[in-house]
Motif scaffolding. Sequence first.
Motif: not given
Length: 126
Positions: A7-12, A18-19, A89-93, A122-125
Amino acid sequence: VQLQASGGGLAQPGGSLRLSCAVSGRTASSLAMAWFRQAPWKEREFVAALRWGGNTYYADSVKGRFTISRDNAENTLSLQMTTLFPEDTAVYYCAATARVSPFNTNKYREDTYDYWGQGTLVTVSS
């Protein structure tokens, strides 16, 4: 027990993601489960946890923005993330344990958890 995060990805900034964490080998309801995250050049940190009875716990940095939940029918753990910030922004485990006492005592510690998923970025940019 195996955990598979997705469920990770790029979000503004201000957006939502949602993971999900699929559990195999054991029912999710028999586990206490949590999400941790690791940002670039930082240590892994606690995000949220869900105990057997349904009580939830959150890091102050995500309280009011993230919601941890479990779907017993699908045998999955989820993390609904809203009002995202670039610092999310991070890798979520996802992580899990069946040990009651360690969870009750140290739910915020990595070494409480015996099972870990592989992580989802998850990248927030903007």
